[in-house]
Design a protein around this motif. Structure first.
Motif, PDB file in Angstrom:
ATOM      1  N   GLY A 265       0.792  -1.221   0.000  1.00  0.00           N
ATOM      2  CA  GLY A 265       0.000   0.000   0.000  1.00  0.00           C
ATOM      3  C   GLY A 265       0.826   1.273   0.000  1.00  0.00           C
ATOM      4  N   ASN A 266       2.134   1.150   0.211  1.00  0.00           N
ATOM      5  CA  ASN A 266       2.982   2.336   0.298  1.00  0.00           C
ATOM      6  C   ASN A 266       3.933   2.476  -0.886  1.00  0.00           C
ATOM      7  OD1 ASN A 266       1.962   3.314   2.718  1.00  0.00           O
ATOM      8  ND2 ASN A 266       3.298   2.011   3.924  1.00  0.00           N
TER       9      ASN A 266
ATOM     10  N   GLN B  18       4.403   2.286  -5.342  1.00  0.00           N
ATOM     11  CA  GLN B  18       3.900   2.145  -6.694  1.00  0.00           C
ATOM     12  C   GLN B  18       5.057   1.681  -7.569  1.00  0.00           C
ATOM     13  OE1 GLN B  18       2.078   5.912  -7.744  1.00  0.00           O
ATOM     14  NE2 GLN B  18       0.187   5.421  -6.661  1.00  0.00           N
TER      15      GLN B  18
ATOM     16  N   TYR C  55       3.127   9.114   1.466  1.00  0.00           N
ATOM     17  CA  TYR C  55       2.698   7.728   1.626  1.00  0.00           C
ATOM     18  C   TYR C  55       1.471   7.680   2.539  1.00  0.00           C
ATOM     19  CZ  TYR C  55       7.604   7.519   0.284  1.00  0.00           C
ATOM     20  OH  TYR C  55       8.803   7.735  -0.341  1.00  0.00           O
TER      21      TYR C  55
ATOM     22  N   ASP D 116      -1.551   6.312  -2.924  1.00  0.00           N
ATOM     23  CA  ASP D 116      -2.936   6.440  -3.400  1.00  0.00           C
ATOM     24  C   ASP D 116      -3.697   7.497  -2.602  1.00  0.00           C
ATOM     25  OD1 ASP D 116      -2.411   4.491  -5.238  1.00  0.00           O
ATOM     26  OD2 ASP D 116      -3.467   2.883  -4.175  1.00  0.00           O
TER      27      ASP D 116
ATOM     28  N   GLN E  96      -2.485  10.930  -3.779  1.00  0.00           N
ATOM     29  CA  GLN E  96      -3.101  11.251  -5.067  1.00  0.00           C
ATOM     30  C   GLN E  96      -4.549  11.700  -4.895  1.00  0.00           C
ATOM     31  OE1 GLN E  96      -2.183   7.570  -7.271  1.00  0.00           O
ATOM     32  NE2 GLN E  96      -1.456   8.880  -8.930  1.00  0.00           N
ATOM     33  N   ALA E  97      -5.296  10.968  -4.085  1.00  0.00           N
ATOM     34  CA  ALA E  97      -6.712  11.280  -3.883  1.00  0.00           C
ATOM     35  C   ALA E  97      -6.880  12.644  -3.214  1.00  0.00           C
ATOM     36  CB  ALA E  97      -7.372  10.186  -3.045  1.00  0.00           C
TER      37      ALA E  97
ATOM     38  N   THR F 169       4.533   9.636  -8.228  1.00  0.00           N
ATOM     39  CA  THR F 169       3.131   9.324  -7.933  1.00  0.00           C
ATOM     40  C   THR F 169       2.202  10.324  -8.610  1.00  0.00           C
ATOM     41  OG1 THR F 169       3.703   8.318  -5.800  1.00  0.00           O
ATOM     42  CG2 THR F 169       1.436   9.058  -6.088  1.00  0.00           C
TER      43      THR F 169
END
Length: 594
Positions: free
Chosen positions: A63-64, A66, A216, A219, A222-223, A256
């Protein structure tokens, strides 16, 4: 427990540091050449990890990371022992090619996968390294259990308290899914390997819309950015994001933010260009990266064949004799300058480390890629100087000077960047997506304007101060090592109980906890008015004093794991070099790990 025919070890945090420790402890316990006073069935190892799996820890967790997020070091330097990461890549080659070819192609674009040969000198995706750590962890657990060692794994659990008891040492755990709390008691030894942390301290921007405290998980970052810039995009205005920090985390943040676009490649696997993912007529995101110096980490090749001529242990010993056992930072910088000038035939010195001779980050990246000879020499000397571990021998006032003004230059010079990342950054600059600024060392803090946007002060082209507006700020700058800001409830509980103590010298807190001055990684605890080695707690990694200055590279984790393992094995052998823990009845728990 010692004296009762059982022994129990605990590892709190099972990222790179904890996985290293587990492997080296189990390797020693199962080595047929060793004679133990305890049988394997009398030994218990308990591991505790906040994340959903053991091994990757925070930096390498799924999850941390990409795909474009690379390791900070070459593959040949990152094994939990020897060249084990590269060995694992060879072992796993058929499976990786079949199931996860993108992890290979990210590092070797355009290659025929059948021709891929893992490369010691490559910077592989962090996701791939996380896979390695997860598999090696479980293989080590299997090996231990095959030999009869009881291994209990508590994943998705947080350690929240710890204290000595008649049985040894007790650790309180909380199940992060259910909230249930329980205690595991009877540990002989416990390793605090909690890894890097996001400081719980808040600054003036915390909680403000558009301020992202960490890149981190990517995602989530980014959101948060996408949500905050919606109104700007709706008005057909070009949104701007400021990335505060130009080290590895800052580069991750940039990659990212640009992840929706596409990099194109040349026929030989180099980056050719970047195409942003925007609809016709829309303005692409503008990213500005900034730091005090205004430069990214350097692109570096293998270490140059240069051994310091002036900055040597003999010279350091002479400085200490002249200054009551302390080193002086001025003398070290003088010797470093002489070595840099000698190695580069006068082309570079300390001032070039401190103030690189480039107009901007783009010029330096281009130079690094085109001619790395001088840069490799500077990198080699800076790295070898840092690994002489001079920081611990500085006078406290010099430690404060180094922390405030100098460490940033050593870190920026010593930590390398993959050439592919440099090519990507240049492509982003050429595409008009990325620009950089130098904030300087005395710039005002980022402020919030009346319109809700952020105001960033930086050094303009003429040397004076200039200001820009940004819609979002992503903090990707240095870690805060002050112990009072550590977010772990376990660490705060141990500090409160005096089971660990912050390291300080003549009133200056260097950051991190204090360790036994005799060497090793035994934590100090407070007993009355004095500090003594803990009979139970050990620690290494970013939690301990001096680590960020002297040990923050993979081989240092391995060395520390070996030292801790040797210490712990003394519990299971006839003689231990450390005071034995209090006798008791063995490991006692109201729950069992997996």
């Amino acid at each position: 427990m010692t004296g009762t025919g059982t022994s129990a070890y605990g590892i709190i945090g099972t990222g790179f540091a904890g996985t290293c420790a587990l492997w080296h402890v189990v390797q020693r316990l199962t080595d047929p050449r060793r004679t133990l006073s305890l049988g394997p069935s009398a030994i218990t190892i308990v591991t505790v990890e906040r994340g959903p799996v053991n091994g990757p820890g925070y930096p390498y967790a799924k999850g941390n990371v990409q795909l474009p997020h690379r390791c900070n070091n070459e593959a040949g330097t990152m094994g939990i022992h020897g060249n084990d990461f590269v060995d694992w890549l060879f072992e796993s080659k058929p499976r990786l090619i079949k199931d996860d070819p993108e992890l290979v192609l990210e590092t070797h674009p355009g290659i025929d996968l059948g021709d891929w040969q893992p490369d010691d000198g490559e910077f592989y995706p962090r996701a791939l390294f996380g896979r390695y750590l997860e598999e090696r962890f479980q293989e080590t657990v299997k090996r231990a259990r095959t030999h009869g060692i009881d291994v209990q794994q508590y994943v998705g659990h947080d350690a929240i308290d710890g204290y000595p008891t008649e049985q040894g040492f007790a650790v309180c755990l909380r199940d992060l899914k259910t909230g249930r709390q329980f205690t595991v008691d009877g540990f002989d030894r416990v390793l605090l390997s909690t890894g890097h942390w996001q400081s719980k301290a808040t600054d003036a921007l915390s909680g403000h819309g558009g301020y992202i405290a960490s890149p981190y998980p990517p995602d989530a970052m980014q959101a948060a950015v996408a949500e905050h810039i919606q109104s700007r995009c709706a008005r057909d205005e070009r949104p701007r994001v400021f990335v505060q920090g130009m080290g590895p985390s800052g580069i991750d943040a940039i990659m990212t933010l640009c992840g929706a676009g596409e990099f194109t490649y040349t026929h030989d696997g180099h980056i050719a260009s970047y195409q942003p993912a925007v609809r016709a007529g829309d303005e692409p995101l503008s990213i500005v990266a900034g730091s005090r110096c205004g430069f990214f980490s350097p692109v570096r090749g293998p270490l140059a064949p240069y051994e310091p001529h002036y900055l040597t242990e003999d010279q350091l010993a002479e400085i200490r004799r002249d200054h009551q056992g302390h080193l002086k930072i001025e003398r070290i910088l003088e010797l470093l300058d002489k070595d840099l000038c000698r190695a580069t035939a006068g082309a570079a010195g300390w001032n070039d480390m401190q103030n690189p001779r480039y107009h901007c980050a783009k010029d330096k990246l281009t130079s690094d890629l085109q001619d790395s000879y001088t840069g490799n020499l500077i990198h080699t000397i800076a790295l070898k100087a840092r690994r002489m571990r001079f920081y611990s021998r500085l006078a406290p006032s010099d430690k404060a000077t180094y922390d405030r003004f100098l460490d940033t230059h050593f870190i920026r010079t010593a930590v390398p960047m993959p050439a592919a990342n440099a090519e990507k950054l240049l492509a982003l600059m050429d595409a008009g997506i990325l620009t950089t600024v130098r904030q300087g060392y005395d710039a005002p803090r980022i402020a919030v304007g009346e319109d809700g946007g952020f105001r960033i002060t930086y050094q303009g082209d003429e040397g004076g101060r200039a200001t820009m507006r940004a819609d979002c700020v992503v903090r990707a700058s240095a870690q805060d090592f002050r112990m009072e800001n550590h977010p772990s409830p376990l660490v705060q509980s141990l500090l409160g109980r005096g089971e660990i103590v912050p390291h300080a010298e003549e009133g200056y807190a260097t950051g991190g906890i204090a360790l036994d001055a005799r060497g090793g990684y035994r934590a100090l605890k407070r007993v009355g008015d004095v500090c003594v080695p803990s009979p139970h707690l050990s620690s290494y990694g970013s939690l301990v004093r001096f680590w960020q200055h002297e040990h923050n590279f993979a081989a240092a984790f391995v060395e520390a794991a070996e030292r801790v393992a040797d210490d712990w094995i003394g519990v299971a052998t006839a003689a231990s070099p450390w005071p034995a823990a209090v006798d008791g009845t063995g490991l006692v728990s109201t729950e069992k790990g997996s």
